[in-house]
Each structure stands twice: as C-alpha cells, then as structure tokens.
Design a protein around this motif. Structure first.
Motif, short mmCIF file in Angstrom:
data_model
loop_
_atom_site.label_atom_id
_atom_site.label_comp_id
_atom_site.label_asym_id
_atom_site.label_seq_id
_atom_site.Cartn_x
_atom_site.Cartn_y
_atom_site.Cartn_z
N ASP A 196 21.91 6.46 11.29
CA ASP A 196 22.22 6.43 12.66
C ASP A 196 22.22 4.90 13.36
N CYS A 197 22.84 4.68 14.65
CA CYS A 197 22.68 3.41 15.04
C CYS A 197 21.42 2.80 15.31
N SER A 198 20.32 3.64 15.36
CA SER A 198 19.09 3.06 15.49
C SER A 198 18.68 2.27 14.18
N ASN A 199 19.19 2.59 13.06
CA ASN A 199 18.76 1.78 11.91
C ASN A 199 18.95 0.51 12.16
N MET A 200 20.20 0.17 12.82
CA MET A 200 20.43 -1.30 13.23
C MET A 200 19.81 -1.74 14.35
N CYS A 201 19.06 -1.16 15.22
CA CYS A 201 18.74 -1.17 16.42
C CYS A 201 17.23 -1.19 16.60
N HIS A 202 16.57 -0.27 17.10
CA HIS A 202 15.05 -0.29 17.18
C HIS A 202 14.22 0.56 16.04
N GLU A 203 14.82 0.69 15.14
CA GLU A 203 14.06 1.04 13.83
C GLU A 203 12.68 0.40 13.52
N SER A 204 13.01 -1.01 13.84
CA SER A 204 11.57 -1.79 13.43
C SER A 204 10.60 -1.34 14.49
N SER A 205 10.92 -1.06 15.57
CA SER A 205 10.02 -0.86 16.72
C SER A 205 9.32 0.59 16.34
N GLY A 206 10.23 1.52 16.07
CA GLY A 206 9.72 3.01 15.55
C GLY A 206 8.77 2.82 14.28
N VAL A 207 9.05 1.92 13.40
CA VAL A 207 8.05 1.81 12.35
C VAL A 207 6.69 0.98 12.71
N ALA A 208 6.81 -0.18 13.37
CA ALA A 208 5.88 -0.79 13.86
C ALA A 208 4.90 -0.10 14.94
N LEU A 209 5.49 0.72 15.75
CA LEU A 209 4.78 1.64 16.61
C LEU A 209 4.10 2.90 16.16
N SER A 210 4.63 3.34 15.19
CA SER A 210 4.13 4.65 14.42
C SER A 210 2.83 4.16 13.65
N GLU A 211 3.11 2.94 12.84
CA GLU A 211 1.98 2.33 12.17
C GLU A 211 0.70 1.87 12.89
N THR A 212 1.13 1.49 14.00
CA THR A 212 -0.04 0.95 14.83
C THR A 212 -0.60 1.68 15.87
N LEU A 213 -0.06 2.91 16.57
CA LEU A 213 -0.45 3.56 17.49
C LEU A 213 -0.01 5.06 17.32
N GLY A 214 0.72 5.37 16.31
CA GLY A 214 0.97 6.94 15.97
C GLY A 214 1.95 7.58 16.52
N ILE A 215 2.97 6.74 17.17
CA ILE A 215 4.16 7.30 17.58
C ILE A 215 5.24 6.34 17.67
N GLY A 216 6.31 6.59 17.23
CA GLY A 216 7.49 5.48 17.22
C GLY A 216 8.02 5.19 18.44
N LYS A 217 7.61 5.71 19.55
CA LYS A 217 8.28 5.51 21.00
C LYS A 217 7.42 4.50 21.67
N GLY A 218 7.85 4.05 22.88
CA GLY A 218 7.05 3.21 23.88
C GLY A 218 6.12 4.14 24.58
#
Ligand code: MGD
Ligand code: MGD
Ligand code: SF4
Ligand code: MO
Length: 768
Positions: A196-218
């Motif tokens: 999906d377009c997310s792969n070109m967009c906020h995927e990095s946010s999803g990965v970084a936030l899941s790894e550090t805070l446990g949810i891929g959203k803000g």
C-alpha cells in the motif's frame, strides 16, 4: 530469466516541455486572502458556484463527509461557516468536478496519444464515468459491462498457478469498509500481497514507533497540540500538506507554547499563518508560527538531535531535572547506554554534520531544557531516507528522556498523508502477518488466511518486473508515478497479464499497463453511495479517531460503483458462492462490514453507532503509558548510528517534495505559490553559492542524474532556481524526479524508497 516485454508505444514519464515560468520571492505567510481566492478559483471552475459552496459546507461536518485530502483531524466542534482549507477545497473540486470521460472519449484517443499529455492534463480530463477495458494488442480503451469485467478478473485469477502471482495494491483514500473487504478478499483468495501507499510513506514511522513504544501510530490528540509547551515540526510542510494543522499551531502559540521547525527549507506555512477563519488572519498581519527554525541539512537530523541530547545531558548533570529521571527509571530501558554512546561523538563533529549554527542549537536546547510538554510532529522529511526508522527513533529518544510520552500535551505526532491511510492499515491492509488479526478471521469468518508474509511496494515492483507476479490490481492510487524508478516500474506493470485500476480520475497508470487493462470507476468520498442500506463509510484520522463519512452529491455518472460493492461483487464472482463469507450481503449492507471489522480489527467496537458525530478514538497504549507489549514491559531508548553518505565531489543530495498545487501524483495546477514559482514544475532549487561555484545561470536548463550500482538514471530538463537551501542540497518536485530513485534503494527495515536523499549530479545539457 525475465520475459520479453509486451509494449504499447506509450510515453512512460510524460512529456517534459516547458511553459512560461514566472518567479517571485517566496511568500512570507500561508493562507490569507490568496488562499481563499485559490480555493474558490478551483472549486468554481470544476463544480460551478452553487454546487461548490453548498458541498463545501458539508465537508468535515458531523453529518457530512470527511475531506478526501490529508489525514489531519477535524476539531470536535467544527465551525459551521466552514472547516476546511485551500487544499481540502481543491481536493474536493478535483473529485467533484462535473467534467467526465467515457468510452467515446477513449475511442477518439489511443493510450499512446494520451500518454503524450502531462499529468496535469490527464487529471484535468475529469472523472472516469464507465468501466473500460484495454484488450490485448489494442491501443484504445472500450466500454465493458460490469459483469464482464468481474468475470474477466475472476478468470485471470483462477488461471494463476499460485495466488501469490497476484498483487493487491491500496492507496490511502479508500474507506475502512472498502479496505477491509479488499484485504479480506486477497486473503480469501490466498495471498498477503497487499502493498500500500504507506510502504512509500509512513512505514518508517510505523516500524520505529512499534519498536520503541509498542504501537505503530502516534500518541497525541488534537487538543494536546493546543496545550503543548514546545512543538517540534520536523521534516514536514504543513502549510501545503496539512494546512489546518496551522490553526492548531496558532492555538498552541496563543496558549504560550513555542514552535521549533527543523527543515532544510524555511517553509512559508511555518513562518506566518493568516488564518482565514479569523478577521485578524484575513486583514491583519497573521500569526508568527515558528519561534526557531533549524535549517538542518538533508538527512542530518540524527546528528542534530544527538547534539541537542548531548547538550541537554550536560545541563542535566549540572542542574538536574532536565531529563525526567522518574519516568526513565519506571518506564524505559536503554537510557544509560544512549548517554554513554553520546560521549563517543564530539559536539564539533555533530554540529558540522547538522549544518545548523551553534547559536540556534543552543536556542533549541534552552527552549527544551525546562519543558516537559513536548510534541514532535513529522512527515516525509524523516521517513523517506535509508535511515528513516533510526531518524524517527532518535526523535523518540528526546521525548522519552524528557518524559514527554503518555502525558497530556506531549508525545508523538506522525502526520499521516492520505485521508484514510491509517484506517486502511488498522482494518488489515498490510503485507506482513498480524497473527491476532488472522486468528480472529479464522474464528469469526470461518477461513484461514495464508500464513506467509506478502509483498510490499518494492517487493511487488520486483516480482512483476521479474515475471513472478502476473496480475496487478489497485484500489486507487497511481502506482507507476508514485513508486520509485519510473522506467523500472513501467516495465514491471507492462510485464503483467492483467492490470486493474479502481479509480476516480485518469492517470498514467491507466496508460502504462499490463497486456489487458481494466479501469473500474468508483464513487468519490463526496458522493452519496447508492444501491444498498447503511451506505455510509468510516475513516480513521491521523490521531486514531474513527468517524462516519456521508457523501452528499449525486454521483457524476450512473455507471459507477461504490468501492465496497465493487469488491464484494468481484469476490462473489470469483467464489461463485463457495466461500464462508457472504460477499453479496456485505456489498449491499455496510453495517454488516462494520460488524466484521469490529470482530476482526483491533480496537474497533460498536462502530455502527459510535462512528456517528465526532466518532471515537481507538485504544492507544502509549496514551496509557502501557508498554507491556514490549520486551521487559518498557519503552525503548535506542542507539542510532550517524547517516553515512559518501558523496562524490560533484554530487548533491536531492529531496523530492510536493508543490502547493498537487496531491501526490495528481497535479491540480502548475504553481507553487508559497515558494514563488508559477507555471512550471520542472525546476531544481539550488543554493546560490553552489550555482556560482558550478557556473549555473538562473533558469538554466539541466539534467539530473543519479548513479547507483553502476547504473545511471536521468531525469531530463529542469530549470535551476536559486533558493535558500543548505549548500550541497537540492530540492525538486515528485513525481517528475522518481525516475532517479533506484528501485532497490530504500530504508532499512521499513523498505520505504529513499525519496528524500538521492545522490545526484546536475549536468549541463551540452555535456550530457
Ligand atoms: N495538498 C497536499 N496535501 C497532501 C499531499 C499532497 O501531495 N498535497 N500529500 C499527502 C501525503 S500522502 C503525505 S505523505 C503528506 C506529505 O507531507 P510532507 O511530508 O509535508 O510533504 P513533502 O512535500 O514530501 O515535504 C517534506 C518536508 O520535509 C522536508 N525535508 C526533506 N528532507 C528532510 C530532512 O532530511 N530532514 C528534515 N528535518 N526535513 C526534511 C522538506 O523540506 C519538506 O518541507 O501530505 C499529505 N497531504
Ligand atoms: N519521489 C517521491 N515519491 C513518492 C513520494 C515522495 O515524497 N517523493 N511520496 C510517496 C507517498 S507519501 C505516497 S502516499 C505515494 C502516493 O501514492 P498513491 O496513493 O498511489 O498516489 P496518488 O497520487 O495519491 O493517487 C492518485 C489517484 O488515486 C485515484 N483516486 C483518488 N481518489 C480516489 C478514491 O476515492 N478511490 C479510488 N479508488 N481512487 C481514487 C485517482 O485515480 C488518482 O489519479 O507516493 C509516494 N511517492
Ligand atoms: S487540513 Fe487536510 S483534511 Fe483538513 S481540510 Fe485541509 S486538506 Fe482537508
Ligand atoms: Mo503519503
């Protein structure tokens, strides 16, 4: 072995002719009277005065429809006189235009002829009004009945040797209901190939936030911005891409907060905002938005944040209470290791890399030192780099050390792009495996989804290119122009047996196609979905609130289908009733889809009733300071390496950005008002010193080329424009520059193409 390409003689990247360019100084403010004028100009031209004004009054209102443009949230009490911005109005005008094209038009123009028009001209043709097919060997689209179109797709799907030979792409404008059905159909068919377009967009946010805070959203809600003491806006241009965010920043300032912007460009919207909803904004001097602008070099955010952390750490040792020791102790792991790692870098080295003057860094440290209510907002300026995930983790480090997580007026704010990109992911548009999601499908819907992860965008490009995938279906979007490496992506699509686009407007992905191609036209967000019962849809905004969206307009043509009905009918045609899911029923009654979403997607509950009015928030563990899902039950402070870019002496670092007159690959007009560029998109912004050193004249026409893996890729004919941008850095518009981004250069772990840090040469034309 790759297969021979079957090619129509289409122009893959579009023509690159020039128009009459006009240049002015960049605007010192955003919105104001000019914003209203621009919004009205587009609306009236496309929709007529009455239709435009009456429809705009329903946008972002409680019983109306959600703005189809960006994912910025609506306030809980929308203003009755209008709760939209210039670019929301443009997006509506673009979708609700009364112009339309059908088979007669395509009988006159072949795909080859149409491909010689630019993206602006293609979009300006109006709405797609009936289903169309481009049959094998033909160069003209022709009308096709819906039933035949569905049978054609079903037959092709049945003919595949493996379900993994099909790809189901999604762009983020589809509703939760449509996206859920689409993902469900792909899984029922037997594949997780759901790029999906997310792969070109906020995927990095999803990965970084899941790894550090446990949810891929803000973690923040809109109201949190109003009360924050400091808001950092990093790698984001809200004046153009999330214009109503400026109202929230304005409120924050009025409440005593301050704004730090971190950006290689001094974007107009971040300097001054003339709020069109207020008299002061219309007639007065507007509100100064940024208190401190850190003009970081492209992709040097990590050194900058490390430097800020290092300086804060020194203060913390001297004065104490700069970092939140209690929070760090109770809720996090990794602080000690990070502080030790910071000792390995010299301030001088970090400062030089960041490109920011030391006084400005010190000013940022002073602003942050005594504050706890801190929010970091970001978008593509952080995500689209090789180290996009690490860059975001470094900003999260700052928040965690300050204890600015899980308390009011603090937290993470990745500002999403497409209006429902976050919702699409929540309801199952993902190529990876979410075991809980699959288990719930098994329990409640009676079939077992495939257990193997599917392809993301770059995986899909490669699979089609190498002949491993044969059918490409897209629920919205413009894959050809949005994905990287335009020529490679074109070859990929052209090697498919069948490409299917569910679309509202014509774009280049309809012209550069598989052997057989289908266009399936659907209702836009502003149109009243007809045909069944409970036919409103739901969407989730950037802050996790789910709300109903009810279109108000009569559809532009009678021969359109709603996305949910379209997908349900396709599934029903494919399974011919032999499947545990009653697809037919779902297509006719969206409340039944919502019941399923409640059962399968995490956090959705009683959506049918709760989505009405202002809607409801999905659960968010960070808001509750609950990190129990993470190893050791704690949030992670991480160590992130400095970026490594080895540029040759004649290479620049290029970021590909949006103009004020586009929505991704949809070009509304040729102006970029805030940056003072009119009537032209083929320009490259360059530092005046770099121009002098390299003997480039203002508006000289150059070619841009990138060289990776011993291959040169070129984007032709760009005019050089002197601009306030760090030395060694360049900016140019996407999608004209996508040809420069190699298909195999993407962010570590999130695999987002490196659209914001491409090493390029600027070639004088006679020498190229
Ligand atoms: N009108 C309109 N609205 C839109 C869109 C649109 O095209 N038009 N697109 C939608 C979508 S899908 C998205 S994802 C968002 C995109 O919203 P944005 O991310 O705001 O869009 P870009 O134009 O890509 O801008 C990126 C910003 O990051 C800065 N930047 C680039 N590299 C760096 C870096 O290394 N560090 C830092 N700190 N800054 C950097 C650029 O100067 C620019 O200001 O907007 C959404 N909203
Ligand atoms: N170089 C470079 N490349 C980038 C980016 C960048 O910053 N630089 N940004 C990336 C980002 S952040 C994103 S999100 C992607 C965007 O990638 P996509 O989402 O694939 O592209 P869009 O341009 O948003 O798609 C526009 C098309 O969607 C269709 N459409 C519009 N509304 C609807 C609807 O309601 N339903 C359906 N079915 N179709 C509809 C129309 O036909 C329109 O032509 O591009 C990415 N590519
Ligand atoms: S800020 Fe975004 S969602 Fe809101 S009206 Fe503007 S474009 Fe639409
Ligand atoms: Mo995006």
């Amino acid at each position: 072995m790759t297969k021979k390409i079957y090619k129509r003689n289409v122009c893959v990247r579009g023509p690159d002719r020039f128009s009459e360019i006009k240049i002015t100084n960049p605007k010192p403010y955003a919105a104001g009277k000019e914003g209203i004028a621009a919004a009205m100009k587009h609306s009236f031209k496309e929709m007529g005065v009455f239709r435009a004004m009456s429809t705009l009054l329903h946008m972002n209102q409680k019983d109306g429809f959600d703005c189809p443009s960006c994912a910025w949230p609506d306030p809980e009490k929308p203003s009755r006189i209008g709760e939209y911005c210039e670019n929301g109005a443009k997006a509506l005008a673009d979708e609700a235009t009364t112009s339309h094209i059908g088979s007669e038009f395509f009988a006159e123009y072949s795909v080859e002829e149409l491909s010689l028009r630019n993206d602006y001209e293609l979009n300006a043709l109006g709405r797609l009004a009936e289903p169309l097919v481009l049959r094998k060997g033909n160069i003209h689209y022709e009308a096709i009945a819906w039933e035949e179109a569905f049978s054609l797709i079903a037959d092709e799907l049945h003919s595949l040797q493996s379900p993994d030979q099909a790809i189901f792409y999604t762009s983020g404008r589809s509703s939760n209901e449509a996206a859920f059905l689409y993902g469900l159909f792909a899984r029922a068919f037997g594949t997780n190939n759901l790029p999906d377009c997310s792969n070109m967009c906020h995927e990095s946010s999803g990965v970084a936030l899941s790894e550090t805070l446990g949810i891929g959203k803000g973690s923040v809600k809109l109201e949190d911005l109003y009360g924050a003491e400091v808001i950092i806006v990093a790698g984001q241009n809200p004046g153009t891409n999330h214009p109503r965010m400026l109202s929230a920043l304005e409120k924050c300032k009025e409440n005593g907060g301050c704004i730090i912007s971190i950006n290689p460009l001094e974007e107009s919207g971040l300097i001054n905002f003339k709020n069109p909803q207020r008299l002061k904004g219309l007639l007065g001097s507007g509100e100064q938005i940024t208190d401190l602008h850190l003009q970081v070099k492209i992709n040097q955010d990590i050194p900058l944040i490390k430097l800020i952390l290092k300086k804060l750490a020194v203060l913390d040792k001297l004065e104490g209470n700069i970092f939140d020791a209690d929070f760090i102790e109770k809720y996090t792991v990794g602080a000690e290791a990070l502080l030790k790692d910071l000792d390995c870098y010299s301030e001088k080295e970090l400062l030089a890399l960041s490109g920011v003057p030391v006084e400005k860094v010190d000013a940022a440290v002073n602003l942050l030192a005594g504050k706890q209510k801190i929010i970091v907002c970001w978008a593509m300026g952080l995500t689209q780099h090789k180290n996009g995930v690490e860059t975001i983790r470094e900003y999260v480090n700052l928040l965690l050390l300050k204890g600015a997580i899980g308390r009011p007026y603090s937290g993470t704010c990745p500002v999403r792009g497409h209006s429902n990109v976050q919702g699409d992911r929540s309801v199952g548009i993902m190529h990876y495996i979410d075991k809980g999601f699959n288990k719930r499908i098994e329990t409640h819907l009676g079939f077992t989804p495939p257990a193997e992860a599917g392809l993301d965008v770059v995986g899909a490009m490669r699979a089609m290119h190498d002949g491993e995938a044969k059918i490409f279906m897209a629920l919205g979007g413009n894959f050809l122009m949005a994905a990287s490496d335009t020529d490679y992506t074109a070859e990929a699509l052209q090697r498919c047996e069948l490409t299917v686009q569910v679309s509202t407007k014509l774009n280049r992905s309809h012209l550069v196609t598989g052997k057989t191609a289908l266009i399936l036209p659907n209702y836009g967000r502003s149109e009243k979905e007809a045909g069944g019962t409970n036919c409103f849809v739901t969407v989730e905004n950037s802050m996790g609130r789910v709300r109903a969206s009810k279109g108000v307009l009569k559809p532009v043509s009678e021969n359109l289908k709603s996305e949910p009905e379209l997908i349900a009918t396709l599934a029903d045609t494919y399974f011919k009733g032999a499947h545990p899911v009653n697809w037919k029923l779902l297509g006719g009654d969206y409340s039944k889809i919502r019941e399923m979403i409640d059962k399968v997607a995490k956090g959705f509950e009683n959506t049918e009733s709760r989505a009405n009015g202002v809607g409801y928030y999905l659960p968010n563990n960070v808001r509750e300071r609950d990190f129990s899902k993470l190893p050791g039950g704690k949030a992670r402070i991480t160590i992130n390496k400095l970026p490594e870019h080895r540029l040759e002496s004649d290479e620049f670092m290029l970021m590909t950005i949006r103009s004020h007159d586009q929505f991704n690959t949809t070009i509304y007009g040729m102006d970029d008002r805030y940056r003072g560029v009119y009537n032209e998109r083929r320009i490259v912004f360059m530092n005046p010193d770099d121009m002098a050193e390299n003997n480039f004249e203002k508006l000289e026409v150059v070619n841009l080329s990138s060289r990776y893996d011993a291959r040169t890729r070129t984007a032709y004919n760009f005019m050089v424009l002197p601009y306030k941008i760090p030395k060694g850095n360049l900016a140019a518009y996407f999608p004209e520059t996508n040809a420069l981004v190699p298909y195999n250069q993407f962010a570590d772990r999130s695999r987002t193409p490196i659209s914001k840090s491409i090493k390029v040469r600027v070639c004088k034309r006679q020498s190229s």
